[in-house]
Design an enzyme around this catalytic site. Structure first.
Site, short mmCIF file in Angstrom:
data_model
loop_
_atom_site.label_atom_id
_atom_site.label_comp_id
_atom_site.label_asym_id
_atom_site.label_seq_id
_atom_site.Cartn_x
_atom_site.Cartn_y
_atom_site.Cartn_z
N ASP A 72 0.82 -1.21 0.00
CA ASP A 72 0.00 0.00 0.00
C ASP A 72 0.86 1.26 0.00
O ASP A 72 2.01 1.25 0.46
CB ASP A 72 -0.88 0.03 1.25
N HIS A 82 3.80 -2.23 3.18
CA HIS A 82 3.83 -0.89 2.61
C HIS A 82 5.18 -0.66 1.93
O HIS A 82 6.22 -0.87 2.56
CB HIS A 82 3.62 0.17 3.71
N HIS A 85 -6.12 3.02 -4.29
CA HIS A 85 -6.02 3.26 -2.85
C HIS A 85 -6.39 4.71 -2.51
O HIS A 85 -5.85 5.28 -1.57
CB HIS A 85 -4.59 2.93 -2.39
#
Length: 254
Positions: A71, A216, A121
């Site tokens: 992400d 991430h 996102h």
């Protein structure tokens, strides 16, 4: 939103029963606190499917296949992540922030070129996302879709809400945009935990076929953990694949 609607209906029914029975005041308070607690939990734990259906794993997967997801990119560190994925012959899914796409379009191009899947996102990844109206959520999703489509890919069908937050407004927006919501069942907490060994051990003990790992691609810490994880998965004969292959659903609009 079936679980939320069921809980709300049950709450109203209990209130009516309490009124008829003329129960003590503290019982009203108790049932109200339980309702608020369940709703809050459902908002922040995407795996519960409280407000919206989210794909958080493939429980029917029997082979040693797992999906790594990243992400908050594209980011400078995404390059190092891609280097490792290439080194260990692994594919992953990247949930990209629209504002980051505008900053690093060349990194996004590399992600696509190397055969990884890209998802939405939101545009800003705002800390206030949970308080956005339906129209605000929809606008952030659609603007990011446009940015991704402009980078030579089709409309992405995967969406991951910031922080995994869901609520009725997010559910309504997703119903209008037609995205599949992708969650996770292995949360690394790599943005919270500083100790790389603790992050790796947290992931390692939860690894099983059909899992979706949340990472991430924004820090060197995660890059270091990723190499340990890829070595471990390789030694355990796992195949690291994209979410669409793990779930057997489309990542892009035809």
């Amino acid at each position: 939103m079936l679980k939320h609607k069921f809980t709300a209906a049950l709450f109203v029914l209990l209130l009516l029963v309490f009124i008829v029975l003329n129960v003590e005041w503290w019982l009203y308070l108790l049932i109200f606190l339980v309702f608020i607690g369940l709703t809050s939990w459902g908002s922040f734990d995407i795996r519960l499917n409280y407000f919206i259906k989210a794909y958080s794993s493939n429980p029917n997967e029997k082979s040693r296949r797992i999906a790594l997801t990243f992400d908050d990119g594209p980011h400078e560190m995404t390059e190092k992540v891609l280097d490792l994925l290439l080194k260990y012959n692994a594919k992953a899914t990247f949930f990209c922030i629209g504002n980051q796409i505008e900053k690093h379009p060349e990194i996004l191009q590399r992600v696509i070129k190397e055969g990884h899947t890209v998802g939405n996102h939101t545009l800003s990844h705002s800390k206030s996302f949970g308080f956005f109206s339906t129209s605000q959520v929809k606008e952030e999703i659609e603007q990011t879709d446009t940015l991704l489509q402009n980078k030579t890919i089709k409309k992405p069908l995967f969406f991951r809400p910031p922080f995994g937050v869901t609520n009725p407004n997010v559910a309504k927006a997703i119903a209008q945009t037609g995205h599949s919501v992708i969650g996770w069942n292995i949360r690394s907490l790599d943005t919270v935990i500083d100790d790389e060994t603790k992050i790796f051990q947290r992931i390692k003990k939860k690894v099983k076929p059909g899992g979706i790992v949340l990472l991430h691609d924004t820090s060197l810490k995660t890059v270091n953990v990723l190499e340990q994880l890829l070595l471990f998965l390789q030694s355990e004969k796992y195949e690291m694949i994209t979410v669409d292959k793990l779930l057997n659903i489309s990542a892009y609009e035809n």
